[in-house]
Write a protein that holds these residues in place. Structure first.
Motif, mmCIF file in Angstrom:
data_model
loop_
_atom_site.group_PDB
_atom_site.id
_atom_site.type_symbol
_atom_site.label_atom_id
_atom_site.label_comp_id
_atom_site.label_asym_id
_atom_site.label_seq_id
_atom_site.Cartn_x
_atom_site.Cartn_y
_atom_site.Cartn_z
ATOM 1 N N PHE A 158 4.770 22.462 -13.189
ATOM 2 C CA PHE A 158 3.663 21.286 -12.937
ATOM 3 C C PHE A 158 2.254 22.141 -13.134
ATOM 4 N N GLU A 159 1.300 21.164 -13.564
ATOM 5 C CA GLU A 159 0.029 21.607 -13.432
ATOM 6 C C GLU A 159 -0.160 21.801 -11.786
ATOM 7 N N VAL A 160 -1.466 22.540 -11.484
ATOM 8 C CA VAL A 160 -1.484 22.481 -10.120
ATOM 9 C C VAL A 160 -2.321 21.624 -9.485
ATOM 10 N N LEU A 161 -1.861 21.027 -8.595
ATOM 11 C CA LEU A 161 -2.685 19.978 -7.818
ATOM 12 C C LEU A 161 -3.197 20.235 -6.507
ATOM 13 N N GLY A 162 -3.690 19.571 -5.570
ATOM 14 C CA GLY A 162 -4.317 19.927 -4.312
ATOM 15 C C GLY A 162 -3.544 19.165 -3.272
ATOM 16 N N GLU A 163 -4.252 18.759 -2.201
ATOM 17 C CA GLU A 163 -3.529 18.186 -1.184
ATOM 18 C C GLU A 163 -2.973 16.731 -1.458
ATOM 19 N N ASN A 164 -2.162 16.329 -0.664
ATOM 20 C CA ASN A 164 -1.766 14.792 -0.857
ATOM 21 C C ASN A 164 -2.587 13.990 0.102
ATOM 22 N N LEU A 165 -2.453 12.713 -0.019
ATOM 23 C CA LEU A 165 -3.551 11.554 0.537
ATOM 24 C C LEU A 165 -3.264 11.619 2.305
ATOM 25 N N LEU A 166 -2.181 12.026 2.703
ATOM 26 C CA LEU A 166 -1.978 11.971 3.901
ATOM 27 C C LEU A 166 -3.057 12.981 4.794
ATOM 28 N N ALA A 167 -3.272 14.068 4.078
ATOM 29 C CA ALA A 167 -4.220 15.292 4.340
ATOM 30 C C ALA A 167 -5.384 14.462 4.501
ATOM 31 N N LEU A 168 -5.928 13.547 3.382
ATOM 32 C CA LEU A 168 -7.306 12.754 3.376
ATOM 33 C C LEU A 168 -7.276 11.866 4.228
ATOM 34 N N ILE A 169 -6.263 11.175 4.712
ATOM 35 C CA ILE A 169 -6.311 10.275 5.866
ATOM 36 C C ILE A 169 -6.623 11.218 7.004
ATOM 37 N N LYS A 170 -5.834 12.181 7.263
ATOM 38 C CA LYS A 170 -6.318 13.272 8.335
ATOM 39 C C LYS A 170 -7.806 13.589 8.673
ATOM 40 N N LYS A 171 -8.153 14.131 7.371
ATOM 41 C CA LYS A 171 -9.455 14.134 7.475
ATOM 42 C C LYS A 171 -10.666 13.478 7.949
ATOM 43 N N TYR A 172 -10.315 12.106 7.702
ATOM 44 C CA TYR A 172 -11.162 10.999 8.418
ATOM 45 C C TYR A 172 -10.617 10.369 9.863
ATOM 46 N N GLU A 173 -9.703 11.281 10.304
ATOM 47 C CA GLU A 173 -9.357 11.134 11.693
ATOM 48 C C GLU A 173 -8.698 9.645 11.822
ATOM 49 N N HIS A 174 -8.017 9.295 10.926
ATOM 50 C CA HIS A 174 -7.293 8.013 10.858
ATOM 51 C C HIS A 174 -8.035 7.165 10.994
ATOM 52 N N ARG A 175 -9.262 7.053 10.657
ATOM 53 C CA ARG A 175 -10.500 5.906 10.783
ATOM 54 C C ARG A 175 -10.643 5.211 9.444
ATOM 55 N N GLY A 176 -9.917 5.730 8.555
ATOM 56 C CA GLY A 176 -10.142 4.817 7.480
ATOM 57 C C GLY A 176 -11.017 5.532 6.489
ATOM 58 N N ILE A 177 -10.647 5.760 5.042
ATOM 59 C CA ILE A 177 -11.619 6.555 4.014
ATOM 60 C C ILE A 177 -12.256 5.520 3.478
ATOM 61 N N PRO A 178 -13.548 6.070 3.223
ATOM 62 C CA PRO A 178 -14.788 5.118 2.697
ATOM 63 C C PRO A 178 -14.011 4.449 1.606
ATOM 64 N N THR A 179 -14.612 3.094 1.445
ATOM 65 C CA THR A 179 -13.990 2.171 0.632
ATOM 66 C C THR A 179 -14.229 2.615 -0.982
ATOM 67 N N MET A 180 -15.499 3.477 -1.275
ATOM 68 C CA MET A 180 -15.640 3.595 -2.391
ATOM 69 C C MET A 180 -14.477 4.565 -3.018
ATOM 70 N N TYR A 181 -14.028 5.433 -2.098
ATOM 71 C CA TYR A 181 -12.777 6.393 -2.599
ATOM 72 C C TYR A 181 -11.508 5.779 -2.528
ATOM 73 N N VAL A 182 -11.363 4.795 -1.650
ATOM 74 C CA VAL A 182 -10.228 3.980 -1.938
ATOM 75 C C VAL A 182 -9.908 3.133 -3.103
ATOM 76 N N LYS A 183 -11.108 2.755 -3.546
ATOM 77 C CA LYS A 183 -10.909 1.844 -4.957
ATOM 78 C C LYS A 183 -10.695 2.721 -5.893
ATOM 79 N N GLN A 184 -11.021 3.998 -6.046
ATOM 80 C CA GLN A 184 -10.688 4.967 -7.191
ATOM 81 C C GLN A 184 -9.288 5.286 -6.899
ATOM 82 N N ILE A 185 -8.683 5.613 -5.752
ATOM 83 C CA ILE A 185 -7.449 5.840 -5.647
ATOM 84 C C ILE A 185 -6.767 4.795 -5.935
ATOM 85 N N ALA A 186 -6.890 3.431 -5.370
ATOM 86 C CA ALA A 186 -6.233 2.356 -5.783
ATOM 87 C C ALA A 186 -5.970 1.980 -7.072
ATOM 88 N N LYS A 187 -7.293 1.932 -7.800
ATOM 89 C CA LYS A 187 -7.175 1.845 -9.450
ATOM 90 C C LYS A 187 -6.138 2.676 -10.364
#
Ligand code: ATP
Ligand code: MG
Ligand code: MG
Length: 506
Positions: free
Chosen positions: A110-139
């Motif tokens: 496969f192409e090389v990718l980075g971390e998964n979204l759980l790591a991003l959730i943890k990065k924000y200490e389970h307080r939620g990721i800024p809406t701007m990023y959530v919209k990008q991921i969701a779309k």
């Protein structure tokens, strides 16, 4: 697990597929495989190599995974208007078998990718990721699912944060950084060995026995469940912005590396006499340019844009719209009501999981986190949580569910849990997560059609791409799917709510 039938004991410098790929280091591992960074000598770029355990069951599952991957990786997407969408699924570049001491292993490249979204959730200490990023991921997630469901006839069945991976941008730059860090570590060990005058060899950084996974286990903050819990009062601290340094750390971590320390751009910066020799040895610009032929400085390597790109990965549990392999699908927290109750299911089950995932990105908490008690099972609790948030289970599901009788009595009430506390999604967002009234309303209008209890009525991914909440998504501002209707159900998509009968030949 590194025994005949198990994982392949890979090693640095090992050659694959008649010498085409040279193994560099480990990226991660899962139940089925170990995943390695390798250099492709044909394209001269780095790739991710998934080396599957050699047992028959794993080999057969891997061959199915390859068929599904080939379907979603095909270039038809570009011809038939799914150009943007097919970019959001991890594509298979090559596959072959590799024989080692533990047997014959299927290998997927496969192409090389980075971390998964759980790591991003943890990065924000389970307080939620800024809406701007959530919209990008969701779309992007919805575009990818629309392509899978409508164009490929493939159902993922395991949509969750761990299976959505972030792109890292300039892979070669990251690899260069990681190689530097690896070398630094090796040199430090050398210095240490010299200093302690020991003759015992310590394992190298690439020893196969280092079983660290980048995916990690799922420990969660306890006491933050939606149901039967009081409100967490008081304002929550604001999440820290995803700074370029932060994002860079994410990228470095993708390689299983601990957080990188700031690195000097020139060999001699602020090092004490004892460290100077080591810094000069490990970070000379000569060696930097020798590793990848790239002579950008660290600052240049660190420039990131604010555009998060994600891809849906791990088709190891996926199936076809007309060929389901099992009815035990989806990870617990993302499991749809029709699957819990034992009804027919289809591609719409992915939409349920996607909505659970998007809620989790916004809040840092699972949407449903069932647990068992003295007098009720996890399934009982799960259904109760669903009813509390979304209302009564439709009678059609109760009539057709193979397990419905064990959860519900003849009046359609849960047998083992009585006192239910109705708490609609909009109020949860406003009261528990402190979203402003208007935003809570919009987000709930966005999520609820994807959480329709009746799978045949559930909104399809393509229609949801057109939702006003996603209009201002950075990088995808104008993207709309005119052929799909906002809030429309996906019932016209073959296999949307049940397996299509026939004689599949995949
Ligand atoms: P599972 O138990 O989840 O089914 P699996 O053996 O099927 O595991 P994957 O989930 O595909 O394996 O990959 C295992 C890990 O390897 C991932 O969690 C991720 O950390 C890493 N990984 C997989 N693919 C890539 C990739 N393309 N680029 C970078 N890392 C990857
Ligand atoms: Mg996985
Ligand atoms: Mg898998």
């Amino acid at each position: 697990d590194y025994k005949p039938g198990g994982y392949h004991p890979a090693s640095r410098g090992e050659l694959y597929n008649n010498g085409r790929y040279i193994l560099v280091r480990k990226l991660g591992w899962g139940h089925f495989s170990t995943v390695w960074l390798a250099k492709d000598t044909v394209s001269n770029a780095h790739v991710a190599m998934k080396v599957v355990r050699s047992d028959k069951v794993y080999t057969e599952a891997a061959l199915d995974e390859i068929k599904l991957l080939k379907r979603v990786s095909s270039s038809d997407g570009f011809l038939e208007g799914f150009c943007e969408a097919s970019k959001h699924i991890l594509s298979l570049l090559d596959n072959f078998t590799h024989t080692g001491p533990n047997g014959k292993h299927v290998v997927m490249v496969f192409e090389v990718l980075g971390e998964n979204l759980l790591a991003l959730i943890k990065k924000y200490e389970h307080r939620g990721i800024p809406t701007m990023y959530v919209k990008q991921i969701a779309k992007q997630l919805l575009l990818g699912l629309d392509y899978m469901h409508r164009k490929c006839g493939v159902i993922h069945t395991d949509i969750k944060p761990e299976n959505v991976l972030m792109e890292v941008g300039d892979v070669e730059a990251i690899v260069k950084m990681v190689e530097l860090l690896d070398k630094q570590k090796r040199d430090q060990r050398k210095v240490h060995r010299r200093a302690t005058r020991t003759s015992i060899e310590t394992p190298t950084a690439t020893a196969v026995s280092s079983r660290s996974s980048t995916s990690g286990s799922r420990e969660r903050v306890s006491g933050r469940r939606l149901r039967r819990h009081t409100l967490i009062t008081g304002s929550q601290p604001l999440p820290s912005p995803l700074s370029s340094t932060n994002f860079f750390e994410i990228k470095a971590q993708m390689m299983g590396q601990s957080l990188p320390r700031p690195m000097p751009t020139t060999p001699k910066t602020n090092v004490s006499a004892g460290e100077e020799e080591q810094a000069t040895n490990s970070l000379s610009s000569m060696e930097i340019s020798n590793t990848t032929g790239d002579d950008r400085t660290e600052e240049e390597l660190r420039t990131d844009s604010d555009v998060i790109q994600v891809k849906i990965a791990d088709l190891g549990n996926a199936c076809w719209f007309d060929e389901h392999y099992t009815n035990s699908i989806q990870t617990r927290e993302y499991r749809s009501p029709e699957v819990i109750i034992g009804c027919e299911w289809g591609a719409s089950a992915d939409i349920w999981s996607a909505a659970c995932l998007i809620f989790e990105l916004l809040t840092g908490d699972f949407l449903f986190e069932p647990d068992e008690g003295h007098s009720y099972s996890k399934d009982d609790d799960h259904i109760a949580q669903i009813v509390e948030l979304l209302g009564e289970i439709p009678s059609q599901l109760l009539r057709t569910g193979r397990h419905a009788r064990s959860f519900f009595n003849s009046r359609g009430q849960l047998r083992n849990i009585s006192k239910l506390k109705f708490w609609p999604l909009k109020d949860v967002l406003r009261e528990k997560y402190k979203f402003p009234e208007e935003e809570a309303q919009t987000i709930s209008e966005f999520l609820l059609p994807m959480l329709r209890l009746n799978p045949s009525e559930r909104a399809d991914a393509g229609g949801m791409v057109n939702h006003p909440w996603l209009n201002d998504t950075v990088g995808l501002e104008g993207v709309q799917l005119s052929e799909r209707q906002l809030y429309g159900s996906g019932a016209d998509i073959p296999g949307w709510y049940r397996e299509v009968a026939g004689h599949p030949r995949h």
